[in-house]
Design a protein around this motif. Structure first.
Motif, PDB file in Angstrom:
ATOM      1  N   ASN A 103     -38.235  13.475 -19.282  1.00  9.29           N
ATOM      2  CA  ASN A 103     -38.529  15.066 -19.509  1.00  9.29           C
ATOM      3  C   ASN A 103     -40.016  15.361 -19.009  1.00  9.29           C
ATOM      4  O   ASN A 103     -40.051  16.538 -18.411  1.00  9.29           O
ATOM      5  N   THR A 152     -39.931  15.578 -15.456  1.00 10.52           N
ATOM      6  CA  THR A 152     -39.492  16.753 -14.773  1.00 10.52           C
ATOM      7  C   THR A 152     -40.531  17.820 -15.183  1.00 10.52           C
ATOM      8  O   THR A 152     -40.878  18.843 -14.198  1.00 10.52           O
ATOM      9  N   SER A 181     -43.056  20.042 -11.890  1.00  6.50           N
ATOM     10  CA  SER A 181     -42.386  21.166 -11.616  1.00  6.50           C
ATOM     11  C   SER A 181     -43.093  22.273 -12.407  1.00  6.50           C
ATOM     12  O   SER A 181     -43.484  23.292 -11.552  1.00  6.50           O
ATOM     13  N   ARG A 198     -37.090  15.711  -8.803  1.00 11.31           N
ATOM     14  CA  ARG A 198     -35.720  15.394  -8.709  1.00 11.31           C
ATOM     15  C   ARG A 198     -35.263  14.351  -9.112  1.00 11.31           C
ATOM     16  O   ARG A 198     -34.433  14.112  -9.908  1.00 11.31           O
ATOM     17  N   ARG A 231     -35.384  14.668 -13.081  1.00 16.96           N
ATOM     18  CA  ARG A 231     -34.348  15.157 -13.490  1.00 16.96           C
ATOM     19  C   ARG A 231     -32.908  14.383 -13.580  1.00 16.96           C
ATOM     20  O   ARG A 231     -32.273  14.433 -14.491  1.00 16.96           O
ATOM     21  N   SER A 235     -33.280  12.131 -16.487  1.00 18.18           N
ATOM     22  CA  SER A 235     -32.814  12.706 -17.644  1.00 18.18           C
ATOM     23  C   SER A 235     -31.390  13.175 -17.805  1.00 18.18           C
ATOM     24  O   SER A 235     -30.868  12.839 -19.032  1.00 18.18           O
ATOM     25  N   TYR A 292     -28.225  22.522 -16.838  1.00 18.07           N
ATOM     26  CA  TYR A 292     -27.807  21.614 -15.554  1.00 18.07           C
ATOM     27  C   TYR A 292     -26.836  22.369 -14.527  1.00 18.07           C
ATOM     28  O   TYR A 292     -27.089  22.369 -13.369  1.00 18.07           O
ATOM     29  N   ALA A 296     -34.184  24.532 -14.826  1.00 20.34           N
ATOM     30  CA  ALA A 296     -34.347  22.987 -14.760  1.00 20.34           C
ATOM     31  C   ALA A 296     -35.306  22.708 -15.855  1.00 20.34           C
ATOM     32  O   ALA A 296     -35.395  21.402 -16.254  1.00 20.34           O
ATOM     33  N   CYS A 297     -36.414  23.557 -16.000  1.00 23.03           N
ATOM     34  CA  CYS A 297     -37.230  23.036 -17.440  1.00 23.03           C
ATOM     35  C   CYS A 297     -36.852  23.445 -18.602  1.00 23.03           C
ATOM     36  O   CYS A 297     -37.590  22.957 -19.412  1.00 23.03           O
TER      37      CYS A 297
END
Length: 310
Positions: free
Chosen positions: A58, A61, A65, A93, A96, A99, A251, A278-279
């Motif tokens: 996490n 990510t 980003s 990516r 993510r 995760s 997602y 995405a965050c």
């Protein structure tokens, strides 16, 4: 021009807030887990390693980003060259994907741990812990291979001359690849997503059913209690439902927006929504885990004692 600057500043503040909340939450969770592993060794559990890996994914990510996005919206344009764009988008990516895989592993691990001793899957209990680190290695290799395509296609916006472009991020451009070349990449990514999310949902449904069955049994035995309190099992059920629901929503919504943007170019308003989605899970996840993580595990010894007494 002032309106444009104002909008950029608002977006910058918005992403700073999201990044700050998510980073603080993940740092706090990582600190709690590290403290357990180093200074409370008697209470540490194998699931703590999954929490740590999920937290690191996490953070990865959010960093790759949120930070570039914040720099962009506070006025720094073209601050990444081709190599920087490839590295930032690739690591984003991969983080993510890690995760996703780690959340799926967490759900499966919990399902095995709370499986009754008379179940056909009970033989997995003493063996599941030995699969954690091999699973981590597999996740890294798998996601790093899947997203090699990102390194091949991403360039800095000012270095791109192709007309057929897919807008990936404000500071990076993904040049439109040949359909035949991109098919294996999309196939591997979709297969991973469907497999992980399916396992996550199925195991979560199993745990919810098992925990509610156990809760009804306990309430039947202790229905004379004058001060009923939410049991750890109930808290665990709520956390599992919230965690899985958040991940599935954020997602898949982001994935659908990404696919839509790939077919409809120049939709520059959607990349902000996509990045927010995405965050969102990395920002919310640590607080869901901390809230009901009294003993660094959703399901503590009380559940096991209650099960054995019946």
């Amino acid at each position: 021009m002032k309106a444009m600057v104002s909008n950029a500043a608002v977006l910058g503040i918005f992403f700073v807030s999201q990044f700050g909340i998510g980073f603080i939450g993940n740092t706090l969770l990582l600190t709690l887990q590290t403290n357990t592993l180093l200074f409370q060794r008697r209470t540490k559990k194998p699931i703590d390693w999954i929490f740590i890996h999920l937290t690191l994914a996490n953070v990865m990510t959010l960093l790759f980003s949120g930070v570039p996005e914040i720099i962009h919206y506070f006025g720094r344009r073209h601050f990444l060259d081709d190599a920087g764009c490839k590295a930032v988008l690739y690591l984003f990516r991969v983080g993510r994907g890690l995760s996703l895989c780690t959340t799926s592993l967490l759900s499966m691990f919990q399902a095995v741990i709370i499986t009754p001793s008379n179940s056909r899957c009970a033989w997995l209990k003493p063996r599941i812990s030995t699969c954690i680190f091999p699973a981590f290695l597999l996740f890294w290799i798998l996601n790093m291979l899947i997203y090699i395509r990102v390194i091949m296609n991403v360039v800095a916006p000012y270095n791109s001359t192709q007309v057929n472009q897919i807008y990936s991020l404000p500071y990076c451009i993904s040049e439109g690849p040949c359909t035949k070349k991109v098919s294996p990449f999309l196939g591997a990514m979709v297969t991973r997503d469907v497999l992980c999310l399916s396992l996550m949902i199925l195991t979560s449904m199993y745990m919810v059913r098992l925990l509610f069955t156990h809760r009804r049994t306990v309430q039947h035995v202790h229905r004379t209690s004058l001060c009923p309190r939410a049991s750890p099992e109930t808290k665990a059920t709520h956390t599992i439902l919230a965690l899985v629901s958040c991940f599935v929503f954020f997602y898949w919504t982001d994935s659908c927006l990404t696919i839509y943007r790939n077919y409809r170019h120049n939709l520059h308003g959607l990349e902000n929504i996509s990045l927010f989605l995405a965050c969102s899970y990395p920002s919310i996840c640590p607080f869901l885990l901390i809230k009901n993580n009294d003993r660094r595990s959703f399901l503590n010894v009380h559940f096991q004692k209650s099960e054995s007494s019946h």
